[in-house]
Design an enzyme around this catalytic site. Structure first.
Site, mmCIF file in Angstrom:
data_model
loop_
_atom_site.group_PDB
_atom_site.id
_atom_site.type_symbol
_atom_site.label_atom_id
_atom_site.label_comp_id
_atom_site.label_asym_id
_atom_site.label_seq_id
_atom_site.Cartn_x
_atom_site.Cartn_y
_atom_site.Cartn_z
ATOM 1 N N ASP A 179 0.836 -1.201 0.000
ATOM 2 C CA ASP A 179 0.000 0.000 0.000
ATOM 3 C C ASP A 179 0.875 1.256 0.000
ATOM 4 O OD1 ASP A 179 -3.062 0.667 0.487
ATOM 5 O OD2 ASP A 179 -1.967 1.943 1.895
ATOM 6 N N HIS A 345 -7.163 -7.098 0.026
ATOM 7 C CA HIS A 345 -6.133 -6.066 0.055
ATOM 8 C C HIS A 345 -5.029 -6.358 1.076
ATOM 9 C CE1 HIS A 345 -4.325 -2.133 -0.283
ATOM 10 N NE2 HIS A 345 -4.591 -1.839 0.987
#
Length: 367
Positions: A179, A345
């Site tokens: 991320d 994610h």
């Protein structure tokens, strides 16, 4: 990194000739009090000079200042040693452990180094693992954002990490990043190509290309990209009303819900996000991504990442649904492989065994 001898009721860790001790009583306390912030009584070692064996120069405009002290380590990292390094008056907190080639772990939003707790012990069997909190997150400093957000640009965040690794004695290393941390890694590989040996990036496509290819589906899924960049203090004020509810709603909205997060990790994230300065800093991180980071990308003028890159993403996530991840990375890097894992994610916590296996395979190769 070399470990010193046991003795005198203390465990000592040598960092390129710098040693410090933690008393046995303090170490026992660290196992039961995971997030108490005061430093324990210890010897503080300060140095303004890089290690003698380091060939890496200090980034222009930055002064490096090494301060290591014992803090109450989290049970999730009980075999790791906490440290703090000050880079240009910004304190970066991290933990270090293991033996072998150096490997830097960088977290994403709105998390901390804790996100690596399921994979760090396995990695430490093969590598010297350094997991840090980015500036603005966790226990690292949270400087007041500048009007142009330059002090939250990925360039500045990358310089922080180069400074940390330099002072730990590592002038070339691999990076495993997720991320926001993966965006920091990308910028580091552009600005300091001799430093980054390899990088494995989790669940991102390049920032500039994501913005350029954004459509309604992406905007709905990654609404926080557009919410957090609104002028201060609107997002800060709204999040600050109930930061824990915001964190849980945002991070629990993915395909796996909140199941990837252990209770201890979740409490660590929520506690860190309770800090209004962390909320402000994370907004600045995103505002930088939408402004000065894009300027830095454009200034690259077609230059590409030259080190090997592996990219992994979740097949039930936003990247899979909205982007051709490998194709976009092959526009920005010369040597790219990777693929989708069967998850969402937060891959390092949802699929730790798969991430660990991929990381050991990738970073064990000769770059």
């Amino acid at each position: 990194m070399q470990r010193g001898r046991e003795g005198d009721g203390a465990r000592r860790l040598g960092v390129e000739g710098v040693a410090f001790g933690v008393s046995e009583a303090s170490e026992r306390a660290s196992q039961s009090e995971a997030y108490a912030s005061p430093a324990l009584a210890c010897r503080i070692v300060t140095s303004d000079r890089p290690p003698a064996n380091s060939s890496l120069s200090v980034p222009e405009g930055f002064s490096l200042h090494f301060r290591v002290f014992a803090t109450r380590a989290t049970p999730m990292f009980k075999d790791f040693q906490p440290f703090t390094v000050s880079v240009d008056d910004t304190d970066i907190f991290g933990v270090v452990g293991g033996n072998g080639p150096p490997l830097l772990l960088l977290h994403g939003y709105p998390q901390t180094h804790v996100m690596w707790h399921k994979v760090a012990p396995g990695l430490a069997e093969h590598f010297t693992v350094v997991a840090t909190d980015l500036r603005g997150y966790g226990r690292s400093s949270k400087p007041t954002p500048r009007p142009d957000y330059a002090n939250y640009s990925k360039r500045t965040m990358a310089a922080d990490m180069v400074g940390v690794m330099n002072h730990l004695g590592f002038d070339r290393f691999g990076i495993l990043a997720h991320d926001r941390g993966a965006r920091v890694a990308h910028r580091m590989a552009m600005d300091a190509p001799d430093v980054v040996r390899q990088m494995l990036l989790l669940d991102i496509a390049p920032t500039r290309e994501m913005y350029a290819n954004a459509d309604q589906a992406f905007a709905r899924a990654y609404w926080h990209w557009f919410f957090l960049i609104q002028p201060a203090p609107m997002p800060e004020r709204m999040i600050g009303v109930d930061p824990r509810a915001f964190w849980l709603d945002k991070c629990g909205a993915g395909s796996a819900g909140l199941t990837p997060f252990t209770p201890a990790a979740l409490e660590a994230y929520l506690t860190a996000f309770d800090d209004p300065l962390a909320i402000s800093a994370s907004c600045a991180d995103y505002r930088a991504a939408a402004t000065i980071d894009l300027e830095h990308d454009d200034e690259d003028r077609g230059r590409t990442v030259t080190c090997p890159v592996r990219v992994l993403w979740g097949d039930r996530g936003v990247i899979e649904a909205n982007f051709d991840c490998l194709a976009l990375w092959r526009q920005r890097a010369d040597h790219v492989d990777g693929g989708a894992l069967k998850g969402g994610h937060y891959l390092a916590e949802e699929l730790p065994d798969e991430v660990l296996r991929e990381a050991i395979d990738f970073f064990s190769r000769d770059a």
